[in-house]
Design an enzyme around this catalytic site. Sequence first.
Site, short mmCIF file in Angstrom:
data_model
loop_
_atom_site.label_atom_id
_atom_site.label_comp_id
_atom_site.label_asym_id
_atom_site.label_seq_id
_atom_site.Cartn_x
_atom_site.Cartn_y
_atom_site.Cartn_z
N GLY A 24 0.85 -1.18 0.00
CA GLY A 24 0.00 0.00 0.00
C GLY A 24 0.88 1.23 0.00
O GLY A 24 2.03 1.17 0.44
N HIS A 33 -2.33 7.35 7.16
CA HIS A 33 -1.36 8.25 6.53
C HIS A 33 -2.04 9.56 6.10
O HIS A 33 -1.40 10.61 6.10
CB HIS A 33 -0.73 7.59 5.30
CG HIS A 33 0.41 6.67 5.63
ND1 HIS A 33 1.55 7.09 6.25
CD2 HIS A 33 0.57 5.34 5.40
CE1 HIS A 33 2.38 6.06 6.40
NE2 HIS A 33 1.81 4.99 5.89
N HIS A 69 -4.29 1.20 7.91
CA HIS A 69 -2.90 1.69 7.93
C HIS A 69 -2.72 2.83 6.91
O HIS A 69 -2.19 3.89 7.24
CB HIS A 69 -1.94 0.53 7.63
CG HIS A 69 -0.50 0.94 7.53
ND1 HIS A 69 0.46 0.50 8.40
CD2 HIS A 69 0.14 1.77 6.65
CE1 HIS A 69 1.62 1.04 8.07
NE2 HIS A 69 1.47 1.81 7.00
N GLU A 70 -3.21 2.60 5.69
CA GLU A 70 -3.06 3.62 4.65
C GLU A 70 -3.90 4.86 4.96
O GLU A 70 -3.47 5.99 4.75
CB GLU A 70 -3.42 3.06 3.27
CG GLU A 70 -2.53 1.92 2.79
CD GLU A 70 -1.04 2.21 2.90
OE1 GLU A 70 -0.65 3.38 2.72
OE2 GLU A 70 -0.28 1.28 3.19
N CYS A 128 6.07 -0.31 7.30
CA CYS A 128 5.66 0.88 6.54
C CYS A 128 6.87 1.36 5.75
O CYS A 128 7.97 1.43 6.29
CB CYS A 128 5.20 1.96 7.52
SG CYS A 128 4.72 3.50 6.72
N LEU A 129 6.66 1.66 4.47
CA LEU A 129 7.78 2.12 3.63
C LEU A 129 8.42 3.40 4.19
O LEU A 129 9.60 3.65 3.97
CB LEU A 129 7.31 2.37 2.19
CG LEU A 129 6.88 1.12 1.40
CD1 LEU A 129 6.27 1.53 0.06
CD2 LEU A 129 8.03 0.15 1.20
N GLN A 132 3.20 9.93 1.31
CA GLN A 132 4.47 9.19 1.32
C GLN A 132 5.33 9.48 0.09
O GLN A 132 6.50 9.07 0.04
CB GLN A 132 4.23 7.69 1.42
CG GLN A 132 3.61 7.28 2.76
CD GLN A 132 3.41 5.78 2.81
OE1 GLN A 132 2.43 5.26 2.30
NE2 GLN A 132 4.36 5.08 3.41
NI NI Z 1 2.67 3.10 5.83
#
Ligand code: NI
Length: 185
Positions: free
Chosen positions: A45, A144, A140-141, A98-99, A50
Amino acid sequence: MVYPIVVYGSPVLRRKAGEVNKEEPGLKKFIADLWETMYKSDGVGLAAPQIGKSVRIFVIDTAELDKNDPALQDFKKTFINPEIIGRDGEMWNFNEGCLSLPKIREDVERKSKIRIQYFDENWDFHDEEYEGVKARVIQHEYDHLEGILFIDLLSPLRKKLLKGKLKDISKGKVDVDYQIKVIKN
Ligand code: NI
């Protein structure tokens, strides 16, 4: 175009993202770039903040998450201006990464079911319910877009133990095989 992933320490990850305007020039290209960047970084995701843009869009493709779970193989969606209008079910733990927090993985507690309203890339409206891993990734997304990272959901002790790693990430001092960037504004 592949963007560098904006990592912890960048204020854009802490901002509440703004609504997307359907007429926004370059929107299609931006969504295509979000997909390309997500696949390039091996993410399941990716949310617009991000890659440095504070707008309410995220993309999800859970196929790589568990090859043995058929339900995750075809879950691939773009969420525009999403709104989680209900969370239900049990709290359960799942190991998240998470990236934007490279090399950190922690068990995070979240509700098991959600109801979400959103527009897809064709601006068709959806009102859907999800549970389990799909509800997990969506939450989670979605966080953000609210300026929330999964480390915010950890106990104060767990978070304290991550302090050194977080400091290194915020200085770009982390060895990871995708391009990262700290944006200071
Ligand atoms: Ni993330």
